[in-house]
Design an enzyme around this catalytic site. Sequence first.
Site, PDB file in Angstrom:
ATOM      1  N   TYR A  21      33.160  -2.884 -28.942  1.00  0.00           N
ATOM      2  CA  TYR A  21      31.716  -3.099 -28.964  1.00  0.00           C
ATOM      3  C   TYR A  21      31.156  -2.502 -30.251  1.00  0.00           C
ATOM      4  CZ  TYR A  21      26.798  -2.790 -27.438  1.00  0.00           C
ATOM      5  OH  TYR A  21      25.429  -2.910 -27.330  1.00  0.00           O
ATOM      6  N   ASP A  40      34.155   1.399 -37.237  1.00  0.00           N
ATOM      7  CA  ASP A  40      32.941   1.683 -36.470  1.00  0.00           C
ATOM      8  C   ASP A  40      33.158   3.034 -35.791  1.00  0.00           C
ATOM      9  OD1 ASP A  40      30.984   1.997 -34.617  1.00  0.00           O
ATOM     10  OD2 ASP A  40      31.194   0.017 -33.704  1.00  0.00           O
ATOM     11  N   LYS A  86      25.104   7.977 -32.674  1.00  0.00           N
ATOM     12  CA  LYS A  86      25.321   9.035 -31.680  1.00  0.00           C
ATOM     13  C   LYS A  86      25.250  10.442 -32.278  1.00  0.00           C
ATOM     14  CE  LYS A  86      27.761   5.711 -28.795  1.00  0.00           C
ATOM     15  NZ  LYS A  86      26.966   5.386 -27.647  1.00  0.00           N
TER      16      LYS A  86
END
Length: 426
Positions: A144, A239, A267
């Site tokens: 994702y 990522d 994050k």
Amino acid sequence: MLYQRSSALFAEAQKYIPGGVNSPVRAFKAVGGDPIFVKKAKGAYLYDEDGNKLIDYIASWGPLILGHAHEPVINAVIEKAKQGTSFGMPTEIETQLAQLAVSMVPNIDKIRFVNSGTEACMSAVRLARGYTGKDKIIKFAGCYHGHSDSFLIQAGSGAVTFGSPNSPGVTQGTAKDTLLATYNDIESVRALVAANKGEIATVIIEPVAGNMGCIVPSDDFIKGLRELCTQEGILLLFDEVMTGFRLGKGGAQEALGIDADIVCFGKVIGGGLPVGAFAAKNEIMSHLAPEGPVYQAGTLSGNPLAMAAGLAMLTELNSKPEVFESLAKKTAYLHEGLDAVLKGKDVPYRINRFGSMISVHFTEEGVVDFASSAKGNNETFKKYFHGMLEHGVYLPPSAFESYFLNDDLSYADIDETVNALKKVNL
Ligand SMILES: Cc1ncc(COP(=O)(O)O)c(C=O)c1O
């Protein structure tokens, strides 16, 4: 435990917010039941609207690596807010965070701040396309990279949970430029590269995957990927929205010993405020506006409150690098504890772990890619999730999510977690 007030709040929320939530996986669709409404959190604990105290293994899906309401972060945000919340003008703190991030992460010279991991990945792919002059990208099934159109092709976690890996609204035109490979299978990448010779801008990957549970790349796979990209003039895009500043100061690049060409963050870099970022060497970053022609912008990008939270967080991680080791040890301790209890239960299971990421899969086979992750028994997972919740342990409400440990979790909390599992019928 009672969750009456949470259920009432959820019913009210559903009247005004689609599905009652602002991000789908929060809705508990994969596990059933009503989501829990949180009131506040401190350290390793969540306190919900019904007055329950829960041990938290999500940490806001990763950002809060040093625990909830971590004082240096909170204080930095409060002090900054007193000076104004947004200016749409350059501020010194953006450079301070950029300088610190660049000093911690291998192989990057410059970094651009955005507001989310989605924006980071979306912008990084545009940069890769602009830099290489090629259109196609390769992604891995089950990975994702946020909800931008190019990535909603067999994306993991939320998208898989909802059975809509190819979301309506993503055009065929967009989908055709996203090629799908299999995680941990270098031959699947070679085949796509051979069939699309000279057309691929970038291979984007979660270097340690967290959106099909935690999946660790094999050495051969990740090294093979690096070699292939170098040979073919393809940019390797890590990522690191989950792994950045979590698996070590230098994230997965450092932990795996692999240099990527572009790296995305989210994050932890925002300390719990909305921050994403992407970074690379000067040669690539100079293609970005206003220096170069690849456009990318944001009204709230580099927002002072978000930068203050990020700077406080990274400053601590930079000055206390032993925290990564301590987290990895706690995660290994959790692994051993869960393993010892699950052995005594009559269900097949696998536990995957890397650093402070870990997940339990109720399946016989090793979980190495999306297909093997999807074989996990969701009925058993539901019992596991709700059973743990009943005993005060808050795990991710989907089998496709990794847990994120935070450093405020004590060994006693982990013992309590393992004891909770003893009481759960699977
Ligand atoms: C690996 C990865 N990339 C990108 C994203 C998207 O980040 P955000 O939710 O901040 O848009 C996520 C979100 O969980 C993620 O796990």
